[in-house]
Design an enzyme around this catalytic site. Structure first.
Site: not given
Length: 216
Positions: A97, A155, A185-187
Site C-alpha cells: 500500500m 506488516v 503505508g505498508s503491506r
C-alpha cells in the site's frame, strides 16, 4: 466516510490548522503569506482526509474464494516456508500500500479466528525481503470452510508506525469486514494452501474486499 481510527487525528488537524490560520490572519499583513498558509493548510487537510477514507465495499460473499484484504499493488507471488504458525510451505501473496491507498484491512475470507498475535519489531521499508519477519506486525489466522486455515499478516513499514488489529481469537468474522488499519503505508501478506489457484500476478492493482485474489 472516514475510518474511526482517523477521528482523533482529523479533529486535531482541523483544530491546529484553524488556529494557525486565525493567527496568521490577525498577525500577518502580507496577503500572499496569508494565502500561502491557507493553501498549505488545505493541502495538508486533504491528504489527511484521503488517507483515512473508508469507502463502502459490498463484498460478494463466497467461501470458495479469497478477496484482497487491502488496496494496493501485488509485490509477491511465490511459494514460501511459513514458520510462525503453519511451519510448512504455503503460497504467499503480498500487497503493498502506498500512502495514497485506502488503508483499511479487511478479512479476505469469512470464518472463525483461530490465531491473532501482535509482534513488536523494526520499521524496515515494507518491500524489504525481511520486513515480513522482522518488522512490527500482526498475524491473524481464520479457519474457512473451503480453504481451511488462511493466514494474513499486517506488516509495518518505514512510515507505518501503528498497526491496529481487530481480530479476536474465537470470534466469527465475515468476509470483507474490517480486520484492522495500518497508518501511513505498508503491506499485507496472505498465505494460502499449496493447492490454491492464485488469480493475481506481480504488479496487479487490487481493491480490498472486492478483488478476488485466490480460489480453492
Amino acid at each position: 466516510m472516514f475510518h474511526k481510527e482517523g477521528y482523533k487525528i482529523i479533529t486535531s488537524t482541523v483544530l491546529l490548522l484553524l488556529a494557525v490560520n486565525i493567527i496568521s490572519y490577525l498577525s500577518i499583513n502580507t496577503y500572499w503569506i496569508k494565502f500561502s498558509i491557507l493553501a498549505v493548510s488545505i493541502v495538508i487537510l486533504i491528504m489527511i482526509l484521503q488517507f483515512f477514507r473508508n469507502p463502502k465495499r459490498l463484498t460478494q460473499l463466497d467461501s470458495s474464494y479469497a478477496v484482497s484484504p487491502v488496496d494496493g499493488k501485488v509485490v509477491v507471488v511465490e511459494e514460501v516456508f511459513e514458520k510462525e504458525y503453519f511451519k510448512d510451505k504455503r503460497l504467499q501473496v503480498s500487497v503493498f500500500m502506498s500512502p495514497i491507498n485506502v488503508h483499511v484491512t479487511r478479512h479476505p475470507v469469512g470464518g472463525i479466528v483461530k490465531y491473532s498475535k501482535y509482534h513488536p519489531g523494526k520499521f524496515l521499508v515494507a518491500w524489504h525481503p525481511k520486513s515480513s519477519e522482522e518488522n512490527e506486525r500482526t498475524t491473524v489466522v481464520v479457519e474457512n470452510s473451503e480453504f481451511g486455515e488462511i493466514l494474513y499478516r499486517q506488516v509495518a513499514g518505514a512510515l507505518a508506525k501503528r498497526i491496529v488489529n481487530y481480530a479476536v481469537e474465537g470470534e466469527e468474522v465475515a468476509q470483507g469486514s474490517d480486520s484492522g488499519f495500518i497508518k501511513f503505508g505498508s503491506r499485507v501478506d496472505i498465505f494460502f494452501p499449496l493447492n490454491t489457484k492464485i488469480n493475481v500476478k506481480l504488479n496487479d492493482k487490487v481493491k480490498g474486499g472486492l478483488s478476488v485474489i485466490a480460489n480453492i
